[in-house]
Scaffold this active site. Structure first.
Site, PDB file in Angstrom:
ATOM      1  N   HIS A 381      41.724  47.016  39.630  1.00 46.30           N
ATOM      2  CA  HIS A 381      41.511  45.620  39.309  1.00 46.30           C
ATOM      3  C   HIS A 381      41.697  45.603  37.796  1.00 46.30           C
ATOM      4  CE1 HIS A 381      40.763  41.412  40.074  1.00 46.30           C
ATOM      5  NE2 HIS A 381      39.418  41.920  40.477  1.00 46.30           N
ATOM      6  N   ASP A 385      45.448  41.912  40.052  1.00 39.35           N
ATOM      7  CA  ASP A 385      44.364  40.816  40.533  1.00 39.35           C
ATOM      8  C   ASP A 385      44.330  40.906  41.991  1.00 39.35           C
ATOM      9  OD1 ASP A 385      44.449  40.030  37.899  1.00 39.35           O
ATOM     10  OD2 ASP A 385      46.021  38.592  38.147  1.00 39.35           O
TER      11      ASP A 385
END
Length: 410
Positions: A381, A385
């Site tokens: 992450h 996204d």
């Protein structure tokens, strides 16, 4: 005249190995280039060939011994011999047997700078040293992941993020119950453990799930499997479809095919797909190079060859490094759903699972039994996204449910 059997360069980032098995014994006659000893690295088992024909006169490192690149494992003398012609090193006295070359005697020019200093910061760049100084991190707190054991800024940041704990007391092996057995971890198993823990400690790892209807792929496979195998000499499996579908998704969402290097993101313009293969020694991930240029048959042939050689311990070191994305198929073992762990420094890994008939509501409202598979995409992450991860997994799903998309690059 005798010739040394030396531990060769074992590949990128591999500096030592374990003597897994001697294929010949002291006194045996050997042919030039005949496999003589097996070394186990943290990636693969490697056979070391005899540098010349002759007699194995000395075995200097016994099985289970740890050796560095450049260590002399044994010696071969010219001429014929028998078991009585030479004395095993284990039976020789200290005065008679040549001492094995310790790792410390390796010429300094051949060693990584970090290995010479014993400190991952010693050969790191100024930016890394500055980051360590600012974070108050010392070399012994860092778990280096850079080339030749060097520390990176990401390693420094990971060390700074770990809570400081007092030094743990040395672990004392516990007593075993009568029915228990203690077995030493292989170097491959230890490295697998280290890399999995490294991925959890370093990456901001999340997983997104979806399910895919395998009806169309299974129909194509059933229709063409016989003619495909007859023409190409390999069975048409599901993996080639998933490799092609993954490439289409990675092209649309480049971050899933990228990696973090310090404060930079490296976007790849090629698609080297790692395919996880289970062996008796543990999981290995050989890489299908430039898979975007391959046909379905070439992908299947490459993966089939990897699988056979992985089980025989014949994979080459350069076949196990440099992947940009990984696919793992837990479904072959019956897994219905799982959360795959990233293969650093990659930022994405796709988990395939068991195909199972489930009732599905179709667009016309009818309920049909369909062959369904759960998919899992684990991602870092820090650079991917959530919307990008979901988009990539949906594109994989679409490519499998309508394989025509793969033919027209849609």
């Amino acid at each position: 005249m005798s010739v040394d059997i030396v531990v060769p360069t074992l590949g990128e980032s591999v500096t030592e190995a374990t003597v897994a098995r001697w294929l010949k014994h002291a006194g045996d006659t050997v042919a030039a280039d005949e496999p003589i000893v097996e070394l186990e690295t943290d990636k693969v088992t490697v056979e070391i060939p005899a540098p010349q024909a002759g007699v194995l006169t000395d075995v200097l490192v016994e099985e289970d011994g740890t050796v560095a690149v450049g260590t002399v494992l044994g010696r071969i003398s010219e001429g014929e011999g028998s078991a009585a012609a030479a004395k095993p090193a284990a039976a020789a006295s200290k005065e008679e047997a040549p001492a094995p070359a310790p790792a410390a005697e390796k010429p300094a020019a051949e060693k990584p700078a970090a290995a010479l200093a014993g400190d991952p910061l010693a050969s790191a760049g100024p930016a890394v040293k500055k980051a360590a100084a600012e974070a108050g991190v010392s070399g012994d707190q860092i778990q280096p992941t850079g080339r030749d054991g060097r520390a990176t800024k990401a390693d420094v940041q990971a060390a700074a993020a770990r809570p400081s704990t007092p030094p743990a007391a040395p672990a004392v092996p516990r007593d075993l119950a009568p029915s228990e057995e203690r077995v030493r971890m292989s170097r491959l198993r230890k490295r697998i453990a280290e890399r999995l823990k490294e991925a959890q400690n370093t990456a901001a790892m999340l997983t997104t799930f979806n399910e895919v209807d395998m009806t169309e792929v299974m129909a194509i496979r059933n229709e063409f499997k016989d003619s495909f195998e007859k023409r190409h000499g390999v069975k048409l499996g599901f993996m080639s479809f998933f490799v092609k579908a993954a490439i289409a998704a990675l092209r649309e969402v480049p971050a899933v095919n990228a990696e973090i290097d310090g404060d930079d993101i490296i976007y790849k313009n090629h698609y080297d797909i790692g395919v996880a293969v289970g062996t008796e020694q543990g999981l290995v991930v050989p890489v299908v190079r430039n898979a975007e240029t391959m046909t379905f048959a070439e992908v299947e042939q490459t993966i089939g060859d990897f699988g056979r050689r992985a089980r025989d311990g014949k994979l080459k070191l350069d076949e196990l490094s440099g992947g940009t994305f990984t696919i793992s198929n837990g479904g072959v073992y019956g897994s219905l759903m799982s959360t795959p762990i990233l293969n650093p420094p990659q930022s994405g890994i796709l988990g395939m699972h068991k195909i199972q008939q489930r009732p599905m509501v179709m667009p016309d409202g009818s309920i049909q039994a369909r062959p369904m598979m759960y998919l899992a995409l684990s991602y870092d992450h820090r650079i991917i996204d959530g919307s990008e991860a979901v988009t990539a997994l949906v594109r994989i799903k679409e490519g499998i449910e309508d394989p025509r998309r793969l033919l027209f690059d849609m």
